[in-house]
Design an enzyme around this catalytic site. Sequence first.
Site, PDB file in Angstrom:
ATOM      1  N   LYS A   1     -12.196  -1.171   7.388  1.00 10.40           N
ATOM      2  CA  LYS A   1     -11.507  -2.146   8.236  1.00 10.40           C
ATOM      3  C   LYS A   1     -11.848  -1.897   9.701  1.00 10.40           C
ATOM      4  CE  LYS A   1      -8.288  -1.669   4.558  1.00 10.40           C
ATOM      5  NZ  LYS A   1      -8.550  -2.931   3.879  1.00 10.40           N
TER       6      LYS A   1
ATOM      7  N   TRP B   1       0.812  -1.223   0.000  1.00  2.60           N
ATOM      8  CA  TRP B   1       0.000   0.000   0.000  1.00  2.60           C
ATOM      9  C   TRP B   1       0.840   1.266   0.000  1.00  2.60           C
ATOM     10  CZ3 TRP B   1      -4.344  -0.705  -2.048  1.00  2.60           C
ATOM     11  CH2 TRP B   1      -4.987  -1.930  -1.906  1.00  2.60           C
TER      12      TRP B   1
ATOM     13  N   ASP C   1      -0.932   6.723   6.219  1.00  2.00           N
ATOM     14  CA  ASP C   1      -2.093   5.918   5.852  1.00  2.00           C
ATOM     15  C   ASP C   1      -2.398   4.970   7.014  1.00  2.00           C
ATOM     16  OD1 ASP C   1      -3.897   4.111   4.839  1.00  2.00           O
ATOM     17  OD2 ASP C   1      -2.735   3.622   3.034  1.00  2.00           O
TER      18      ASP C   1
HETATM   19  N1  PMP Z   1      -4.130   1.617   2.204  1.00  2.00           N
HETATM   20  C1  PMP Z   1      -4.210   0.491   2.926  1.00  2.00           C
HETATM   21  C2  PMP Z   1      -3.281   0.315   4.085  1.00  2.00           C
HETATM   22  C3  PMP Z   1      -5.143  -0.484   2.574  1.00  2.00           C
HETATM   23  O1  PMP Z   1      -5.237  -1.614   3.283  1.00  2.00           O
HETATM   24  C4  PMP Z   1      -6.014  -0.275   1.482  1.00  2.00           C
HETATM   25  C5  PMP Z   1      -7.081  -1.263   1.079  1.00  2.00           C
HETATM   26  N2  PMP Z   1      -6.930  -2.540   1.478  1.00  2.00           N
HETATM   27  C6  PMP Z   1      -5.876   0.915   0.763  1.00  2.00           C
HETATM   28  C7  PMP Z   1      -4.932   1.836   1.157  1.00  2.00           C
HETATM   29  C8  PMP Z   1      -6.756   1.195  -0.408  1.00  2.00           C
HETATM   30  O2  PMP Z   1      -8.000   1.523   0.085  1.00  2.00           O
HETATM   31  P1  PMP Z   1      -9.272   1.732  -0.828  1.00  2.00           P
HETATM   32  O3  PMP Z   1      -9.615   0.414  -1.409  1.00  2.00           O
HETATM   33  O4  PMP Z   1     -10.285   2.244   0.167  1.00  2.00           O
HETATM   34  O5  PMP Z   1      -8.945   2.728  -1.859  1.00  2.00           O
END
Ligand code: PMP
Length: 361
Positions: A196, A102, A172
């Site tokens: 989450k 991520w 994040d």
């Molecule tokens: N950052 C992290 C740490 C994630 O776990 C995720 C999704 N699993 C995202 C960003 C992306 O999030 P989204 O699908 O809401 O765009």
Amino acid sequence: MARAYNFSPGPAALPEAVLRQAQAEMLEFGDAGASIVELSHRGPEFLEVARQTEADLRTLLAIPDDYAVVFTAGGATTIQALLPLNFAAPGQAVDYVLTGHWGKTAWKQARPVADARIAATSEAGGFRDLPPRAEWTLSPDAAYVHVTANETIHGVEFRDIPDVGDVPLIADFSSSIASEPLDISRFGAIYAGAQKNLGPVGIAVLIVRRDLLARSGQPRAPIFDYRAQLEAESMLNTPPSWNWYMLGLTVRWMLGQGGVAAFAERNARKAALLYAAIDESGGFYRNDVAPAARSRMNVPFFLHDEALNEAFLADARAAGLVSLKGHRVLGGMRASIYNAMPEAGVQALADFMRDFQGRHG
Ligand code: PMP
């Protein structure tokens, strides 16, 4: 079928009490004569939901007054794309620390509109550890430094807030927000998709120090402009009102459970239980993350014999334990154990793992 213990990484398990309240209010919200999702976002019912949700989130996370909260559709990924547009000047350096999938995604989102640099990365080692702070190459002229507090796929988590000097730190927190007390004043901004630890998919939250909003950023449409969003109280266009309402219920549930301090204790016990089941298996199960960087929220693990994977998943399902299949990037298994996962669920998983090993070890 009874509700299983659901270890999904996101969308993830919601507290049953939240689902029941949403169910009870599905057809009629209060005495509104309609569901909250059928009413105008500018009507008194939804405006009160929005006001109360922000107030509760501020209490839950101890958000300082000089931080604004933006509720937004588009998920964490859209926030990642909008960070450099809002907080970096055209061509300005932005520093990214990559500790998993991520963080890399966040960096990729920034590349088209900023001089997105990799200040440090643990990719060469398979994202199994945090790059030591002493080895980060930070740019003194960077608009911000970006880190991923918890890597949902690789199961790597910062256990301390890194010191990056005067450059604002943006993090994040999608998969670890509200899992333990956090000193938000150490950050320029933090953000999270809700699906989450905060509620349902379809809404994300950005918590940003107000002085960063004074930056002119880059040319962008008003809808991509966090200042404009804030002036419109996150309702520049029709917001995801149902998701916002569900987020509000989830936040209130967390407050009722004792807030983030209570969850920090539970989460530490849950993680200890699961890692013990892995580490004490004599190699039958394996987690490859350096112990000091192990995530309390997402626990990837592998069976020593991959041929047992399908049997493990099928037997787990039969035992009422679902969504344990690992992300395709890593394979193996992954148990996501966010705030809504009770300790009994993790205990059931640990017991199942020992039992499975007894039958196949
Ligand atoms: N950052 C992290 C740490 C994630 O776990 C995720 C999704 N699993 C995202 C960003 C992306 O999030 P989204 O699908 O809401 O765009």
